[in-house]
Write a protein that holds these residues in place. Structure first.
Motif, short mmCIF file in Angstrom:
data_model
loop_
_atom_site.label_atom_id
_atom_site.label_comp_id
_atom_site.label_asym_id
_atom_site.label_seq_id
_atom_site.Cartn_x
_atom_site.Cartn_y
_atom_site.Cartn_z
N ASN A 175 0.70 -1.27 0.13
CA ASN A 175 0.08 0.10 -0.08
C ASN A 175 0.89 1.24 0.13
O ASN A 175 1.92 1.10 0.35
N PHE A 176 0.35 2.45 -0.32
CA PHE A 176 0.98 3.64 -0.14
C PHE A 176 0.30 4.15 1.10
O PHE A 176 -0.59 4.08 1.58
N VAL A 177 1.05 5.31 1.61
CA VAL A 177 0.45 6.05 2.73
C VAL A 177 0.47 7.49 2.34
O VAL A 177 1.35 8.07 1.77
N VAL A 178 -0.61 8.22 2.62
CA VAL A 178 -0.87 9.47 2.21
C VAL A 178 -0.32 10.46 3.19
O VAL A 178 -0.36 10.12 4.59
N GLY A 179 0.78 11.31 2.92
CA GLY A 179 1.26 12.30 3.68
C GLY A 179 1.00 13.98 3.22
O GLY A 179 0.34 13.97 2.01
N SER A 180 1.14 14.74 3.99
CA SER A 180 1.00 16.07 3.60
C SER A 180 2.04 16.55 2.39
O SER A 180 3.15 16.13 2.53
N GLY A 181 1.53 17.08 1.42
CA GLY A 181 2.11 17.92 0.39
C GLY A 181 2.71 19.00 0.82
O GLY A 181 2.46 19.62 1.73
N SER A 182 3.71 19.40 0.02
CA SER A 182 4.59 20.66 0.29
C SER A 182 4.10 21.71 -0.58
O SER A 182 3.84 21.59 -1.84
N THR A 183 3.87 22.95 -0.04
CA THR A 183 3.46 24.05 -0.46
C THR A 183 4.49 24.92 -1.06
O THR A 183 4.25 25.88 -2.03
N VAL A 184 5.56 24.56 -0.70
CA VAL A 184 6.68 25.23 -1.31
C VAL A 184 7.11 24.45 -2.59
O VAL A 184 7.56 25.04 -3.68
N ALA A 217 5.32 21.96 -3.97
CA ALA A 217 4.12 21.70 -4.77
C ALA A 217 3.85 19.88 -4.96
O ALA A 217 3.19 19.74 -5.73
N LEU A 218 4.95 19.40 -4.32
CA LEU A 218 5.11 17.68 -4.53
C LEU A 218 4.26 17.18 -3.47
O LEU A 218 4.23 17.55 -2.24
N SER A 219 3.74 16.05 -3.51
CA SER A 219 3.24 15.27 -2.87
C SER A 219 3.69 14.62 -1.65
O SER A 219 5.02 14.36 -1.79
N GLY A 220 2.98 14.06 -0.57
CA GLY A 220 3.73 13.62 0.64
C GLY A 220 3.58 12.09 0.49
O GLY A 220 3.79 11.35 1.48
N VAL A 221 2.94 11.50 -0.61
CA VAL A 221 2.48 10.01 -0.47
C VAL A 221 3.68 9.23 -0.70
O VAL A 221 4.65 9.43 -1.46
N GLU A 222 3.96 8.24 0.18
CA GLU A 222 5.05 7.31 0.28
C GLU A 222 4.72 5.74 0.10
O GLU A 222 3.41 5.52 0.35
N LEU A 223 5.56 4.76 -0.26
CA LEU A 223 5.34 3.62 -0.13
C LEU A 223 5.41 3.07 1.12
O LEU A 223 6.48 3.20 2.05
N ASN A 224 4.53 2.41 1.58
CA ASN A 224 4.36 1.74 3.19
C ASN A 224 5.23 0.31 3.11
O ASN A 224 4.89 -0.58 2.34
N ALA A 276 3.20 -8.01 0.63
CA ALA A 276 2.29 -9.15 0.66
C ALA A 276 1.87 -9.65 -0.51
O ALA A 276 2.08 -8.93 -1.61
N THR A 277 1.34 -10.70 -0.96
CA THR A 277 0.90 -11.14 -2.25
C THR A 277 -0.28 -10.76 -2.48
O THR A 277 -0.94 -11.03 -3.71
N THR A 278 -1.21 -10.37 -1.59
CA THR A 278 -2.51 -9.69 -1.76
C THR A 278 -2.47 -8.74 -2.93
O THR A 278 -2.14 -7.69 -2.98
N ASN A 279 -3.42 -9.24 -4.06
CA ASN A 279 -3.59 -8.14 -5.08
C ASN A 279 -4.53 -7.02 -5.18
O ASN A 279 -4.62 -6.24 -5.72
N THR A 280 -5.11 -7.03 -3.89
CA THR A 280 -5.93 -5.89 -3.73
C THR A 280 -5.09 -4.73 -2.84
O THR A 280 -5.73 -3.72 -2.65
N LEU A 281 -3.95 -4.89 -2.67
CA LEU A 281 -2.92 -3.69 -2.12
C LEU A 281 -2.59 -2.79 -3.41
O LEU A 281 -2.92 -3.14 -4.50
N ASP A 282 -2.54 -1.60 -3.13
CA ASP A 282 -2.32 -0.28 -4.03
C ASP A 282 -1.33 -0.70 -5.20
O ASP A 282 -1.77 -0.25 -6.17
#
Length: 190
Positions: free
Chosen positions: A125-134, A136-143, A148-154
């Motif tokens: 999955n990914f983790v949503v983080g706060s983006g930067s107003t400086v 303009a980039l996202s704060g999303v990162e890989l968890n 796992a092998t689960t195909n419903t992960l992001d």
């Protein structure tokens, strides 16, 4: 060498067949209460906006577990002084890389147990983080606590980015594909 800690969300780099990403995108509108940054994954909201006489489907920032429409690669400016990200509760057009066959670079989160080369081929999955107003980039990162092998992960982990400034460990940059994409089937892990 320690990896730099600079979250940037998802950055499209190439197609699954090895062809380079050429910057292609589709315009979508957005006006919800959550700001959207370059690199944020987005989902269709089920509504639309009329902007300059044209109708655009609305997107909102995605959360873990959502079926992703694509990733924001830019925000269309309104004036020369427009923000490079979309501020909360403002109507803007966003450029979304929405091809289901794209490979993305994403940074692994801080802390936890770092992913290893053996995690290539698994899903996470990914983790949503706060983006930067400086930047303009996202704060999303890989968890790194969800592989796992689960195909419903992001995402499906393809492998670490092969660059001199990237090493397995904290803040490693990884190549991934989107498992849960609006325009494609899900991929089972190995």
């Amino acid at each position: 060498m320690a990896n730099t800690d600079n979250a940037f969300g998802f950055k499209p780099v190439q197609h699954r067949n090895g062809a380079p990403y050429n910057g292609a995108f589709r315009l979508y509108s957005t006006d919800d209460a959550t700001a959207i940054y370059i690199g944020d994954p987005v989902i269709l909201s089920g509504t639309s906006q009329t902007v300059n006489g044209k109708i655009y489907s609305d997107v909102n920032q995605a959360a873990t577990g959502d079926v992703i429409t694509g990733v924001v690669i830019g925000v269309q400016p309104v004036t020369q002084d427009s923000l490079r990200y979309r501020a909360a509760s403002t109507i803007r057009l966003v450029m979304v890389a929405d091809s289901p066959d794209l490979l993305f670079e994403i940074q692994e989160v801080s802390g936890g147990t770092a992913l290893t080369a053996n995690d290539a081929g698994l899903n996470a999955n990914f983790v949503v983080g706060s983006g930067s107003t400086v930047t303009a980039l996202s704060g999303v990162e890989l968890n790194n606590a969800s592989e796992a092998t689960t195909n419903t992960l992001d995402v499906h982990i393809v492998g670490p980015v092969q660059r001199d400034d990237n090493a397995i460990g904290e803040h490693c940059k990884w190549l991934v594909t989107l498992n849960r994409h609006q325009f494609a089937n899900q991929i089972a892990g190995i």
